[in-house]
Scaffold this motif. Structure first.
Motif, mmCIF file in Angstrom:
data_model
loop_
_atom_site.group_PDB
_atom_site.id
_atom_site.type_symbol
_atom_site.label_atom_id
_atom_site.label_comp_id
_atom_site.label_asym_id
_atom_site.label_seq_id
_atom_site.Cartn_x
_atom_site.Cartn_y
_atom_site.Cartn_z
ATOM 1 N N LEU A 24 0.643 -1.127 -0.044
ATOM 2 C CA LEU A 24 -0.027 -0.069 0.048
ATOM 3 C C LEU A 24 0.976 1.232 0.018
ATOM 4 O O LEU A 24 0.396 2.299 -0.860
ATOM 5 N N ILE A 25 1.946 1.243 0.799
ATOM 6 C CA ILE A 25 2.800 2.450 0.894
ATOM 7 C C ILE A 25 3.408 2.768 -0.343
ATOM 8 O O ILE A 25 3.390 3.682 -0.858
ATOM 9 N N VAL A 26 4.101 1.703 -1.027
ATOM 10 C CA VAL A 26 4.644 1.878 -2.395
ATOM 11 C C VAL A 26 3.687 2.258 -3.443
ATOM 12 O O VAL A 26 4.109 3.104 -4.094
ATOM 13 N N ALA A 27 2.390 1.554 -3.504
ATOM 14 C CA ALA A 27 1.272 2.078 -4.465
ATOM 15 C C ALA A 27 1.045 3.559 -4.348
ATOM 16 O O ALA A 27 0.795 4.008 -5.235
ATOM 17 N N HIS A 28 1.130 4.139 -3.223
ATOM 18 C CA HIS A 28 0.571 5.466 -3.010
ATOM 19 C C HIS A 28 1.481 6.541 -3.147
ATOM 20 O O HIS A 28 1.582 7.563 -3.355
ATOM 21 N N SER A 29 2.978 5.894 -3.342
ATOM 22 C CA SER A 29 4.072 6.752 -3.826
ATOM 23 C C SER A 29 3.772 7.557 -5.102
ATOM 24 O O SER A 29 4.297 8.599 -5.509
ATOM 25 N N VAL A 30 2.956 6.805 -6.090
ATOM 26 C CA VAL A 30 2.822 7.055 -7.231
ATOM 27 C C VAL A 30 1.861 8.413 -7.160
ATOM 28 O O VAL A 30 2.106 9.683 -7.755
ATOM 29 N N ASP A 31 0.941 8.548 -6.189
ATOM 30 C CA ASP A 31 0.334 9.740 -6.163
ATOM 31 C C ASP A 31 1.014 11.169 -5.538
ATOM 32 O O ASP A 31 0.949 12.059 -6.059
ATOM 33 N N TYR A 32 2.140 10.791 -4.808
ATOM 34 C CA TYR A 32 2.994 11.904 -4.321
ATOM 35 C C TYR A 32 3.754 12.307 -5.756
ATOM 36 O O TYR A 32 4.012 13.599 -6.102
ATOM 37 N N LEU A 33 4.487 11.584 -6.329
ATOM 38 C CA LEU A 33 5.120 11.922 -7.624
ATOM 39 C C LEU A 33 4.144 12.474 -8.686
ATOM 40 O O LEU A 33 4.497 13.292 -9.302
ATOM 41 N N GLN A 34 3.088 11.975 -8.717
ATOM 42 C CA GLN A 34 2.025 12.442 -9.702
ATOM 43 C C GLN A 34 1.663 14.131 -9.268
ATOM 44 O O GLN A 34 1.466 14.868 -10.127
ATOM 45 N N ALA A 35 1.362 14.330 -8.145
ATOM 46 C CA ALA A 35 1.299 15.546 -7.486
ATOM 47 C C ALA A 35 2.352 16.537 -7.950
ATOM 48 O O ALA A 35 2.054 17.982 -8.289
ATOM 49 N N ILE A 36 3.664 16.173 -8.074
ATOM 50 C CA ILE A 36 4.965 17.188 -8.218
ATOM 51 C C ILE A 36 4.402 17.157 -9.749
ATOM 52 O O ILE A 36 4.689 18.363 -10.344
ATOM 53 N N ARG A 37 4.318 16.120 -10.553
ATOM 54 C CA ARG A 37 4.287 16.315 -12.309
ATOM 55 C C ARG A 37 2.937 17.134 -12.401
ATOM 56 O O ARG A 37 3.235 17.985 -13.340
ATOM 57 N N SER A 38 1.766 17.004 -11.671
ATOM 58 C CA SER A 38 0.766 17.806 -12.005
ATOM 59 C C SER A 38 1.050 19.318 -11.866
ATOM 60 O O SER A 38 0.645 20.187 -12.728
ATOM 61 N N ALA A 39 1.687 19.596 -10.594
ATOM 62 C CA ALA A 39 2.195 20.930 -10.325
ATOM 63 C C ALA A 39 2.983 21.602 -11.265
ATOM 64 O O ALA A 39 2.984 22.894 -11.507
ATOM 65 N N ALA A 40 3.779 20.700 -11.987
ATOM 66 C CA ALA A 40 4.934 21.101 -12.905
ATOM 67 C C ALA A 40 4.158 21.170 -14.394
ATOM 68 O O ALA A 40 4.815 21.568 -15.393
ATOM 69 N N GLY A 41 2.829 20.976 -14.555
ATOM 70 C CA GLY A 41 2.215 21.144 -15.826
ATOM 71 C C GLY A 41 2.100 20.001 -16.600
ATOM 72 O O GLY A 41 1.756 20.012 -17.804
ATOM 73 N N ILE A 42 2.598 18.759 -16.033
ATOM 74 C CA ILE A 42 2.766 17.628 -17.073
ATOM 75 C C ILE A 42 1.293 16.970 -16.872
ATOM 76 O O ILE A 42 0.395 16.754 -15.864
ATOM 77 N N LYS A 43 0.797 16.759 -18.028
ATOM 78 C CA LYS A 43 -0.816 16.218 -18.189
ATOM 79 C C LYS A 43 -0.866 14.914 -18.365
ATOM 80 O O LYS A 43 -0.299 14.400 -19.372
ATOM 81 N N GLU A 44 -1.268 13.923 -17.313
ATOM 82 C CA GLU A 44 -1.304 12.587 -17.536
ATOM 83 C C GLU A 44 -2.242 11.892 -16.444
ATOM 84 O O GLU A 44 -2.446 12.782 -15.597
ATOM 85 N N SER A 45 -2.737 10.966 -16.844
ATOM 86 C CA SER A 45 -3.492 10.205 -15.793
ATOM 87 C C SER A 45 -2.561 9.325 -14.778
ATOM 88 O O SER A 45 -1.606 9.257 -15.284
ATOM 89 N N ARG A 46 -3.318 9.046 -13.695
ATOM 90 C CA ARG A 46 -2.594 8.129 -12.747
ATOM 91 C C ARG A 46 -2.183 6.787 -13.459
ATOM 92 O O ARG A 46 -1.096 6.108 -13.284
ATOM 93 N N THR A 47 -3.215 6.068 -14.091
ATOM 94 C CA THR A 47 -2.932 4.933 -14.930
ATOM 95 C C THR A 47 -1.749 5.010 -16.179
ATOM 96 O O THR A 47 -1.013 4.155 -15.774
ATOM 97 N N ASP A 48 -1.571 6.399 -16.592
ATOM 98 C CA ASP A 48 -0.528 6.340 -17.570
ATOM 99 C C ASP A 48 0.796 6.579 -16.732
ATOM 100 O O ASP A 48 1.751 5.680 -17.146
ATOM 101 N N LEU A 49 0.823 7.078 -15.550
ATOM 102 C CA LEU A 49 2.136 7.073 -14.831
ATOM 103 C C LEU A 49 2.573 5.618 -14.079
ATOM 104 O O LEU A 49 3.535 5.539 -14.429
#
Length: 269
Positions: free
Chosen positions: A60-85
């Motif tokens: 569970l901890i590893v799976a949710h790391s994706v959300d933290y990385l996606q939050a950074i990428r989203s704030a940086a303007g990278i458009k993608e879905s969580r599934t794509d990441l």
């Protein structure tokens, strides 16, 4: 292993307060959650003391790391879905291992989803269903201090083959700034895995014996156990029996060069 910054040809992203906050969140997640989870799991795996609920917790901890990385990428303007990441995760963040190459985070995410929903929705994980069959919370089973993953045509040590490589790819970092976290989250840090360890200078003939010993005593790149302790031959990957796959190897040319350094008379033998 070498770490290379690959951001030279990419547009520079201005560091905003939103990006900085997201980077700080991930640094906190690494320090207080990912790193302790990695150290604890490594110790339990080493002693064959992993319990099923512990594996699910780390998953569970590893799976949710994706959300933290996606939050950074989203704030940086990278458009993608969580599934794509998730699908591109192993390639972007250099999760090692010969078996299940580039598919570890997808499986981690699916197992986490299965724990929540009992069985994964085959429509959501179509490609995984085609590869592994039905994935459920019962796909992981405890077995003599290990946690095995049982899927269609697959049977392997889940912690050694999947969880630990993913944890090490995420937690083995000492970021010195928000900018360095951003580079990592954007996938601009390339991890290059050489033929063998870079502990010794390959241009120094005096290290040839040490390098040869390291190559010959290489651990398995999938379970990171020594050859005598590797259990991969007991497991099944895509219907085929696994085997010891050395982490370090030398090409024919590298082997010849090492032997010439060790014994100048090698080619004359």
């Amino acid at each position: 292993m070498a770490i290379i910054n690959d951001s030279t040809s990419r547009p520079v992203v201005e560091m905003t307060s939103s990006i900085r906050d997201a980077c700080d969140d991930y640094k906190h997640y690494i320090e207080f959650i990912l790193e302790p989870a990695k150290e604890e799991l490594e110790a339990k795996v080493r002693n064959n003391e992993v319990l099923l609920h512990q594996a699910f917790g780390v998953n569970l901890i590893v799976a949710h790391s994706v959300d933290y990385l996606q939050a950074i990428r989203s704030a940086a303007g990278i458009k993608e879905s969580r599934t794509d990441l998730v699908k591109s995760f192993d390639e972007k963040f250099a999760v090692s291992g010969a078996y299940l190459s580039n598919r570890k985070m997808e499986l981690i995410d699916a197992i986490n989803n299965a724990l929540k929903h009992i069985r994964v929705d085959p429509r959501r994980y179509k490609s995984l269903g085609e590869r592994y069959g039905q994935i459920s919370f019962q796909s992981l089973v405890e077995d003599e201090g290990c946690v095995l993953c049982h899927l269609e045509n697959y049977r392997f040590d889940y912690c050694r083959v999947v969880l630990l490589p993913a944890l090490r790819a995420l937690a083995n970092w000492e970021f010195d700034s928000a900018e360095s976290v951003l580079e990592f989250a954007k996938g601009e840090v390339i991890i290059w895995h050489g033929g063998y360890s870079d502990t010794y200078d390959p241009f120094d003939p005096s290290t040839a014996i040490d390098r040869m010993i390291e190559i010959c005593s290489s651990p398995c790149q999938n379970c990171e156990e020594d050859a005598d302790a590797c259990r991969c031959s007991q497991y099944v990957f895509a219907g085929d029996e696994g085997q010891f796959e050395p982490l370090y190897s030398a090409s024919e040319g590298e082997f010849e060069e090492l032997m010439n350094h060790i014994s100048p008379s090698y080619n004359r033998a």
